[in-house]
Design a protein around this motif. Structure first.
Motif, short mmCIF file in Angstrom:
data_model
loop_
_atom_site.label_atom_id
_atom_site.label_comp_id
_atom_site.label_asym_id
_atom_site.label_seq_id
_atom_site.Cartn_x
_atom_site.Cartn_y
_atom_site.Cartn_z
N MET A 12 25.31 8.66 12.02
CA MET A 12 25.24 8.19 13.31
C MET A 12 23.86 8.19 13.95
N VAL A 13 22.86 9.02 13.29
CA VAL A 13 21.61 9.23 13.96
C VAL A 13 20.64 9.28 12.53
N TYR A 14 19.20 9.31 13.04
CA TYR A 14 18.17 9.76 12.25
C TYR A 14 18.13 11.30 12.34
N ALA A 15 18.74 11.70 11.14
CA ALA A 15 18.90 13.31 11.48
C ALA A 15 17.47 13.97 11.30
N MET A 16 17.02 13.79 9.94
CA MET A 16 15.92 14.46 9.39
C MET A 16 14.73 14.33 10.59
N THR A 17 14.51 13.25 11.39
CA THR A 17 13.46 13.29 12.39
C THR A 17 13.84 13.66 13.73
N ARG A 18 14.99 14.32 13.93
CA ARG A 18 15.64 15.22 14.85
C ARG A 18 16.25 14.36 15.95
N GLN A 67 0.69 -1.06 -0.25
CA GLN A 67 0.20 0.03 -0.08
C GLN A 67 0.91 1.34 -0.20
N GLU A 68 1.97 1.41 0.80
CA GLU A 68 2.72 2.47 0.85
C GLU A 68 3.33 2.72 -0.61
N GLY A 69 3.88 1.71 -1.27
CA GLY A 69 4.30 1.84 -2.53
C GLY A 69 3.28 2.41 -3.50
N ALA A 106 18.27 0.19 8.43
CA ALA A 106 17.02 -0.05 9.24
C ALA A 106 15.86 -0.43 8.36
N ILE A 107 15.05 0.59 8.19
CA ILE A 107 13.79 0.24 7.34
C ILE A 107 14.06 -0.61 6.01
N GLY A 108 15.23 -0.16 5.44
CA GLY A 108 15.58 -0.62 3.95
C GLY A 108 16.56 -1.86 4.07
N GLY A 146 21.97 7.34 0.43
CA GLY A 146 20.90 7.42 1.67
C GLY A 146 21.52 7.32 2.85
N GLY A 147 20.69 7.56 3.82
CA GLY A 147 21.26 7.46 5.00
C GLY A 147 21.34 5.96 5.72
N ASP A 148 21.88 6.05 6.93
CA ASP A 148 22.35 4.72 7.66
C ASP A 148 20.77 4.19 8.07
N GLY A 149 19.90 5.24 8.47
CA GLY A 149 18.56 4.66 8.93
C GLY A 149 17.83 4.00 7.60
N ASP A 150 17.83 4.78 6.70
CA ASP A 150 17.14 4.43 5.52
C ASP A 150 17.77 3.13 4.87
N LEU A 151 18.96 2.89 4.69
CA LEU A 151 19.53 1.84 4.05
C LEU A 151 19.59 0.67 4.82
N LEU A 176 10.26 6.31 -1.23
CA LEU A 176 9.68 6.01 -0.03
C LEU A 176 11.03 5.87 0.95
N HIS A 177 10.87 5.91 2.42
CA HIS A 177 11.72 5.78 3.42
C HIS A 177 12.22 4.44 3.18
N GLY A 178 13.44 4.07 2.98
CA GLY A 178 13.94 2.80 3.00
C GLY A 178 13.81 1.92 1.56
N ILE A 213 14.32 8.55 2.15
CA ILE A 213 13.82 9.67 2.98
C ILE A 213 15.00 9.95 4.11
N GLY A 214 15.17 11.06 4.19
CA GLY A 214 16.26 11.55 5.23
C GLY A 214 16.90 12.83 4.78
N CYS A 215 17.67 13.25 5.53
CA CYS A 215 18.53 14.44 5.00
C CYS A 215 19.28 13.77 3.93
N SER A 216 20.18 13.01 3.96
CA SER A 216 20.96 12.49 3.04
C SER A 216 20.30 12.02 1.87
C1 LIG Z 1 7.62 4.63 6.50
C2 LIG Z 1 8.04 5.81 7.41
N1 LIG Z 1 8.60 5.59 8.56
C3 LIG Z 1 9.27 6.86 9.03
C4 LIG Z 1 9.51 7.83 8.44
C5 LIG Z 1 10.04 9.27 9.09
N2 LIG Z 1 11.44 9.29 8.82
C6 LIG Z 1 11.97 10.05 8.11
S1 LIG Z 1 13.54 10.33 7.64
C7 LIG Z 1 13.69 9.15 8.98
C8 LIG Z 1 15.22 8.69 9.41
C9 LIG Z 1 16.23 9.26 8.52
O1 LIG Z 1 17.41 8.58 8.73
P1 LIG Z 1 18.62 8.24 7.87
O2 LIG Z 1 18.27 7.38 6.93
O3 LIG Z 1 19.58 7.86 8.58
O4 LIG Z 1 18.78 9.60 7.25
P2 LIG Z 1 19.63 11.00 7.75
O5 LIG Z 1 18.43 11.94 7.92
O6 LIG Z 1 20.15 10.75 8.98
O7 LIG Z 1 20.23 11.60 6.62
C10 LIG Z 1 12.67 8.76 9.49
C11 LIG Z 1 12.37 7.59 10.43
C12 LIG Z 1 9.00 7.88 7.19
N3 LIG Z 1 9.13 9.08 6.48
N4 LIG Z 1 8.57 6.82 6.61
#
Ligand SMILES: Cc1ncc(C[n+]2csc(CCOP(=O)(O)OP(=O)(O)O)c2C)c(N)n1
Ligand code: SF4
Ligand code: SF4
Ligand SMILES: [Mg+2]
Lengths: 375, 72, 280
Positions: free
Chosen positions: C129-135, A86-88, C105-107, C98-103, C74-76, C55-58
């Motif tokens: 070293m963090v999830y930056a975009m989400t603070r 769904q998200e996709g 964790a979720i991806g 992409g980011g460490d969280g993006d690639l 999408l994120h991941g 999704i993320g700063c990077s």
């Molecule tokens: C499915 C989903 N879950 C959560 C989020 C919220 N979210 C946006 S960016 C992010 C984490 C980003 O971290 P990272 O990938 O490390 O990128 P950075 O901002 O650190 O470069 C999250 C959890 C989202 N956009 N989509």
């Protein structure tokens, strides 16, 4: 005319190939897997790409990437996988990515009954994404229609730059019938922008999809699932940009309802009894219609082929004369909400709900519901 | 002869990386603020043309020009 | 006379500058290293490149900053989308940033499987070293003891060592550099875009988030670069990685470099077998 004995799943695959599908990504799941098996066998030798993804999240997103790279792309899945996609799908809607997704319904929620037919994903097919959105949903009731509607789904996807759902179910998927295959199917290629000044995400007429720049041809297209203006630049703060975008995306489908809406009507124009249905249940419903009419009941059947967008006018008109409306569904009641909304106020609406165990709704159950106490 | 820096004040956010990393200690942050409100680097010493500031400038705001030429 | 401009500018969309990043954010330095590599490879424009991010700063690095086709997904899901792009049009150079969280964790699943397939992609992971975009929450790469928004008493979850993990997959190329190792990082970009231009190529860049890591530590971006110069130790062989890490340092280097056929090549020969089988 070529005729072949095909299951509904095989018919979907044949339809996709006839429509020029050249990319398939999927993840195994009953009862849809035969579509994937068919594509795994056919695509490599026809110059297309097939990939078994690591999960459904990957499958739908691979399809999105392939579509942007110019492919006619599809995936097929079933309940749990459809949920994961769904998200996709929301991303594909927001980025106006043409693709076809087949959901072969089984009994849910969760793993439910993997091998048993159901129709419980109707509302999910329409509303499964977060946010404001609308995509076409087509429901076949036979292998022949599975073939035809898959072709149709590709044509709509390409023309309107939208995902299209083909909502099948286990009965259709595994039932075998003779299917007439078309010699040649021409689906026009998507239009490219005339030059980089033509916006790829904006259209003066919401009914017409903007042109789609393929990757790698120097358009330098900016694709994002975040709110964007007509050139693809993110704008995640303004009211105007967001409202204009989501309104256009929904209108693109809603205002094309006349073009998208398919239905079948059988029986008496001035029917007192109407049966409203979709998908495999229609087969019992047709038998029930015959039974009712042979007993002298003026009856009709309204079978919705397009489940979304809904053509309120057509449904209202077709149900105008009906005092009794029977809505048989292999779920606990979803299509009935449309009927309740669109039927005459004084009509008696009777639900026939049955799901699980792979047991169909029998014609006699529909007839009984139609005749109620007045037998 | 010699090298000097060109700063795009539209892009510079005054992070100070260039000033801190310049091996020749040729840069300082300005006292006055740019139109966007940041202190931009100014050259106060002799630039040896190592391009460290350019490589590490995260905002693409600094260019090093040696003998009238920018980076290759 | 034209005013001299930073070398990265020819690859960027002028109309979206300045960047959306915080002052001093190392995302721009990662971009510089990549663009310097491209410049040295004689890549004039990016019309044969497609950048895919999540999704993320990077993930804002390519979209819309880079003047190229880019998909901000999408994120991941960047690696999955990139896989689709590459298979549908193998002529394109597909780069995931992409980011460490993006690639991870979720991806993470997509990363692992793209590596298993030796998918013809260059994946650049900005490890801030963090999830930056989400603070500033915990990422799978956050070091032990680190305070984040979700580990206010100090992280107790051991971090994942992504590059080390990927060595043991089918990936053709695995490298890790710190953002302070500008020339080596640039060199890795060059390798991954020319010499080893097929199969799965992974470059991790250790580039701590300025706002949620570096400033928290009371440091400036410049001080952090200097600190990383000391903390990041190049290894010549992967057997040295553990040793370096035991000393509390960050092991960097090219950990793996092979020239195995990538997925696209393997699929092509599979498809020709399919054609032969169907002709019989
Ligand atoms: C499915 C989903 N879950 C959560 C989020 C919220 N979210 C946006 S960016 C992010 C984490 C980003 O971290 P990272 O990938 O490390 O990128 P950075 O901002 O650190 O470069 C999250 C959890 C989202 N956009 N989509
Ligand atoms: S080029 Fe080197 S010496 Fe010149 S200002 Fe930049 S960092 Fe300093
Ligand atoms: S929050 Fe961190 S990663 Fe994001 S732009 Fe700011 S410094 Fe860069
Ligand atoms: Mg991060």
């Amino acid at each position: 005319m070529v005729r072949a004995l095909l299951s509904g799943n095989e018919a979907v695959a044949e339809g996709a190939l006839a429509a020029g599908c050249n990319f398939f990504a999927g993840y195994p799941i009953t009862p849809s897997s035969e579509i994937m098996h068919y594509m795994a066998r056919e695509l490599p030798k026809r110059g297309g790409s097939f990939i078994q993804a690591e999960d459904e999240l990957a499958a739908i997103n691979m399809v999105i990437g392939a579509s942007w790279a110019g492919a006619r792309a599809m995936t097929a899945t079933s309940g749990p996988g459809f949920s994961l996609m769904q998200e996709g799908l929301g991303y594909a809607i927001m980025t106006e990515t043409p693709l076809v997704i087949v959901n072969v319904m089984r009994a849910g929620p969760a793993t439910g009954q993997a091998t048993k037919a159901a129709q419980g994903d109707l509302m999910q097919a329409r509303w499964g994404r977060h946010g404001d959105q609308m995509i076409p949903v087509l429901a076949p009731s036979s292998p022949q229609e599975a073939y035809d509607l898959t072709i149709e789904a590709f044509a709509i996807a390409e023309e309107l730059r939208t995902p299209v759902v083909v909502l099948s179910d286990e009965f259709i998927a595994h039932g075998r019938e003779v299917v007439e295959l078309r010699e040649k199917v021409e689906i026009p290629s998507r239009r490219k922008p005339r030059d980089p000044s033509e916006p790829p995400f904006g259209s003066p007429d919401p009914r017409i999809a903007p042109p789609m720049p393929p990757l790698g041809e120097g358009y330098y297209v900016i694709v994002t699932g975040s709110t964007h203006n007509e050139y693809g630049y993110r704008d995640v703060h303004s009211f105007e940009t967001h409202f204009r975008l989501v309104k256009r995306l929904v209108d693109k489908i809603r205002l094309n309802v006349d073009k998208l809406f398919r239905y079948e009507v059988l029986g008496d124009d001035d029917a007192e009894v109407a049966i409203v249905c979709f998908g495999s249940v229609s087969r019992s419903a047709k038998q029930a219609l015959r039974m009712l009419r042979s007993r002298g009941v003026r009856a009709k059947l309204l079978r919705l082929v397009t489940l979304w967008p809904m053509n309120d006018e057509v449904v209202r008109r077709e149900l105008r004369s009906a005092k009794t409306i029977v809505v048989p569904e292999m779920n606990l009641g979803q299509l009935i909400y449309d009927v309740q909304r669109l039927a005459r106020e004084d009509s008696r609406i009777v639900a026939v709900n049955k799901v699980g165990g792979g047991i169909p709704i029998y014609p006699s159950e529909i007839v009984e519901a139609a005749l109620g106490g007045s037998r | 002869m010699g090298c000097s820096i060109v700063v795009d004040s539209r892009l510079c956010k005054g992070c100070g990386i260039c000033v801190e990393l310049c091996p020749a200690r040729a840069l300082e942050l300005s006292k006055e603020l740019s139109p966007s409100g940041y202190r931009n680097p100014v050259q106060t010493g002799k630039c040896v043309g190592c391009r460290t500031c350019e490589m590490f400038c995260p905002d693409f705001a600094i260019a090093v020009v040696c003998n009238g030429k920018g980076s290759a | 006379m034209s005013v001299a401009k930073h070398f990265s500018r020819k690859y960027l969309r002028e109309e979206v500058l300045p960047t959306p990043f915080c002052p001093g954010c190392f995302n721009g330095v990662v971009m510089n290293a990549m663009f310097k590599a491209m410049e040295e490879l004689g890549i004039e424009d990016l019309r044969n490149f497609v950048f895919v991010s999540g999704i993320g700063c990077s993930s804002w690095i390519p979209n819309p900053l880079i003047r190229a086709d880019s998909l901000h997904t999408l994120h991941g899901r960047a690696v999955a989308v990139a896989t689709g792009v590459k298979l549908a049009n193998p002529r394109l150079n597909v780069v995931v940033i992409g980011g460490d969280g993006d690639l991870v964790a979720i991806g993470g699943n997509h990363l692992l499987h793209a590596a298993r397939r030796n998918m013809d992609l260059l994946v650049v992971m900005v490890n801030n070293m963090v999830y930056a975009m989400t603070r500033g929450q915990l990422a799978p790469t956050t070091p032990l003891g680190f305070r984040t928004a979700t580990t206010p008493y100090g992280n107790f979850e051991p971090p994942i060592n992504v590059a080390k993990l990927l060595i043991n997959t089918n990936a053709n190329y695995v490298a890790r550099w710190c953002v302070s190792n500008f020339h080596k990082l640039k060199q890795s970009f060059k390798e991954a875009l020319s010499e080893v231009s097929k199969g799965f190529r992974f470059i991790e860049v250790v580039a701590p988030c300025i706002t949620y890591v570096v400033r928290y530590e009371g440091k400036t971006p410049g001080q952090k670069i200097k600190e990383l110069r000391e903390a990041c130790v190049e290894v010549k062989s992967i057997s040295e990685i553990d040793d370096v890490e035991r000393r509390g340092k960050i092991a960097v280097g090219v950990f793996k470099k092979e020239l195995k056929p990538g997925y696209v090549e393997l699929y092509e020969s599979y498809a020709s077998r399919a054609r032969e089988a169907s002709q019989k």
